[in-house]
Design an enzyme around this catalytic site. Structure first.
Site, short mmCIF file in Angstrom:
data_model
loop_
_atom_site.label_atom_id
_atom_site.label_comp_id
_atom_site.label_asym_id
_atom_site.label_seq_id
_atom_site.Cartn_x
_atom_site.Cartn_y
_atom_site.Cartn_z
N HIS A 76 0.84 -1.20 0.00
CA HIS A 76 0.00 0.00 0.00
C HIS A 76 0.87 1.25 0.00
O HIS A 76 1.73 1.41 0.86
CB HIS A 76 -0.90 0.03 1.25
CG HIS A 76 -2.08 -0.89 1.14
ND1 HIS A 76 -3.22 -0.73 1.88
CD2 HIS A 76 -2.31 -1.95 0.34
CE1 HIS A 76 -4.09 -1.67 1.55
NE2 HIS A 76 -3.55 -2.43 0.63
N TYR A 204 -9.03 5.51 7.78
CA TYR A 204 -9.20 5.82 9.21
C TYR A 204 -10.17 6.99 9.29
O TYR A 204 -9.87 8.06 8.73
CB TYR A 204 -7.88 6.25 9.85
CG TYR A 204 -6.81 5.19 9.95
CD1 TYR A 204 -6.00 4.86 8.86
CD2 TYR A 204 -6.57 4.52 11.15
CE1 TYR A 204 -5.01 3.90 8.95
CE2 TYR A 204 -5.58 3.56 11.25
CZ TYR A 204 -4.80 3.26 10.16
OH TYR A 204 -3.81 2.31 10.26
N PRO A 296 -3.92 0.68 18.96
CA PRO A 296 -3.70 0.12 17.63
C PRO A 296 -3.78 1.12 16.47
O PRO A 296 -3.44 0.77 15.33
CB PRO A 296 -4.81 -0.93 17.49
CG PRO A 296 -5.87 -0.51 18.44
CD PRO A 296 -5.17 0.18 19.56
N LYS A 300 1.16 -0.16 15.03
CA LYS A 300 2.58 -0.21 15.41
C LYS A 300 3.00 -1.40 16.27
O LYS A 300 4.19 -1.70 16.37
CB LYS A 300 2.96 1.08 16.17
CG LYS A 300 2.99 2.29 15.29
CD LYS A 300 4.11 2.19 14.27
CE LYS A 300 3.91 3.11 13.09
NZ LYS A 300 4.39 2.57 11.84
N TYR A 388 4.28 6.46 10.02
CA TYR A 388 3.45 5.32 9.61
C TYR A 388 4.27 4.26 8.88
O TYR A 388 4.09 3.07 9.11
CB TYR A 388 2.30 5.82 8.72
CG TYR A 388 1.18 4.81 8.59
CD1 TYR A 388 0.17 4.73 9.56
CD2 TYR A 388 1.11 3.93 7.52
CE1 TYR A 388 -0.86 3.81 9.47
CE2 TYR A 388 0.09 2.99 7.41
CZ TYR A 388 -0.89 2.95 8.39
OH TYR A 388 -1.91 2.02 8.30
#
Ligand code: FAD
Ligand code: DHB
Length: 394
Positions: A76, A204, A296, A300, A388
């Site tokens: 991704h 998200y 979460p 990570k 990220y």
């Protein structure tokens, strides 16, 4: 009668941290015994993480368990942040030159177990009464019961890879151990469904009704999460209610392409930030969830466990191969410095993306302003992106 075995490193826990550590050490000719209170099928079936940083993929590949991951993992290059219906894509590749890989923790543990068994790793699975002892002695020990028999593993070092509830951290004297914790006033209700994901990348979303996450395991299998109360009951969340709520939180445009179906897994996980210091006591080293928990939201936890184990294996290999204890002596400090940065990111993203029951109107405006800043500033977006995709090991 108790049976006593000798090894170089006794590894408590056969989750991703313990399995990868034994794999990396085996690659350097260092012998381990791996102990877990659960059996292989249970550990392989435990549905948890889904997003791997590039560094995690590289570590697994170097450990010789990257073939299926490279074949089946979904690369991704970005993900979406949504706030009250406004959507902003974080372009990981453009901002950092890196990407992440979607590949379930179930598959990571299957690959590692398969490899360890193929290499005749000594395991004791389904044990009870695990008890580390003599951590400051030259020969620390782990006692446990296996198939009704008492076993003692005597080692040079003990690796506590036994997760948040394991006995390793708890065997450090309380006057030495310092813990830092933040418990969030909500949990995540997660489901898995055999349907194609709603979008080809993760979403998200912070909606007035609460957080939602659209994730996946493959092109045909989706993973969705909803912010919920920690005390809520799974029985109060039949699939229809879950889909209805998810549709509302993702918004009508996204919901239009949502494929619903019967879920085959449903669970509620609490959200917590937690760090234990130090991560070494005598000849005991902590790694992974045994030493720290992140909420979460930034994906990570598993990645942090892998990074710890990379640094721990380096320290142990330097000890055995080069007679060099520098990395053993600096392990706790080096790992914790990275852990705290990852804690900060997970806390930041969790704080930005959830509805907090006690948030004042001021704090709500702060959340909105932070989202607008990320959406409007390449520097702010890059900061999210570089965290990220994963910070450097040290
Ligand atoms: P664990 O996986 O907890 O393994 C510890 C092992 O120790 C277990 O097998 C346990 O049985 C064993 N053990 C415990 N007690 C004993 C004992 N007394 N004796 C012997 N053995 C014992 N992380 C990410 O990176 N990305 C994500 O997308 C992500 N999503 C998540 C979603 C959910 C719903 C949850 C719950 C977690 C998620 N995580 C994610 C976190 C990730 O799953 C953990 O951080 C990861 O499992 C840590 O690995 P570990 O090996 O340190 O610990
Ligand atoms: C998943 C879990 C996460 O915590 C996250 O941030 C992204 C994806 C998942 O389980 O797919």
């Amino acid at each position: 009668m108790t049976r006593t075995l000798r090894t170089q490193v006794a590894v408590i826990g056969a989750g991703p941290a313990g399995l990868l550590l034994s794999q990396l050490l085996a690659g350097a000719g260092i012998e381990t015994v791996v102990i877990d209170r659960k059996d292989r099928a249970y550990i392989e079936g435990r549905i948890r993480a889904g997003v791997l940083e590039q560094g995690t993929v590289d570590a697994l590949s170097e450990a010789g368990v990257g073939d299926r991951l490279r074949r089946e993992g979904l690369v991704h290059d970005g993900f979406d942040l949504c706030f009250d219906g406004d959507r902003h894509r974080i372009d990981l590749r453009a901002l950092t030159g890196k990407s992440v890989t979607v590949y379930g923790q179930t598959e990571v543990t299957k690959d590692l177990f398969q490899r360890r068994f193929a290499q005749a790793q000594q395991f004791f699975l389904g044990v009870s009464d695990t008890r580390p002892e003599g951590l400051k002695d030259a020969r620390p020990r782990v006692h446990f019961t296996h198939e009704g028999r008492g076993i003692t593993v005597e080692a040079d070092f003990i690796a506590g890879c036994d997760g948040f509830h394991g006995p390793a951290r708890q065997s450090i004297p309380p006057e030495v151990l310092r813990t830092f914790e933040r418990v969030y006033p909500f949990g995540w209700l997660g489901i898995m469904v055999e349907k194609p994901p709603v979008s080809h990348e993760l979403i998200y979303a912070n909606h007035a009704r609460g957080f939602a996450l659209a994730s996946m395991r493959s092109q045909t299998r989706s993973r969705y999460y909803l912010q919920c109360g920690v005390q809520e009951n799974i029985a109060d969340w039949p699939d229809e209610r879950f889909w209805e709520e998810l549709s509302l939180r993702l918004g009508p445009d996204t919901a239009a392409s949502l494929q619903t179906g019967a879920s085959f897994e449903k669970s509620i996980a609490p959200l917590r930030s937690f760090v234990a210091e130090p991560m070494r006591y005598g000849n005991l080293f902590l790694a992974g969830d045994a030493a720290h928990i992140v909420p979460p939201t930034g994906a990570k936890g598993l990645n942090l466990a892998v990074a710890d184990v990379q640094l721990l294996s380096r320290a142990l290999i330097a000890h055995y191969r080069d007679n060099n204890d520098h990395y053993i002596d600096t392990y706790s400090q080096t790992v914790l410095s990275r852990v705290w940065k990852v804690e900060r990111f997970s806390w930041q993203l969790s704080t930005l993306m959830h509805q907090f029951p006690d948030n004042s109107p001021f704090e709500q405006r702060m959340q909105r302003a932070e989202f607008d800043y990320i959406a409007g500033s390449e520097a702010a977006a890059r900061s999210i992106a570089e965290n990220y995709v994963g910070l450097p090991l040290e």
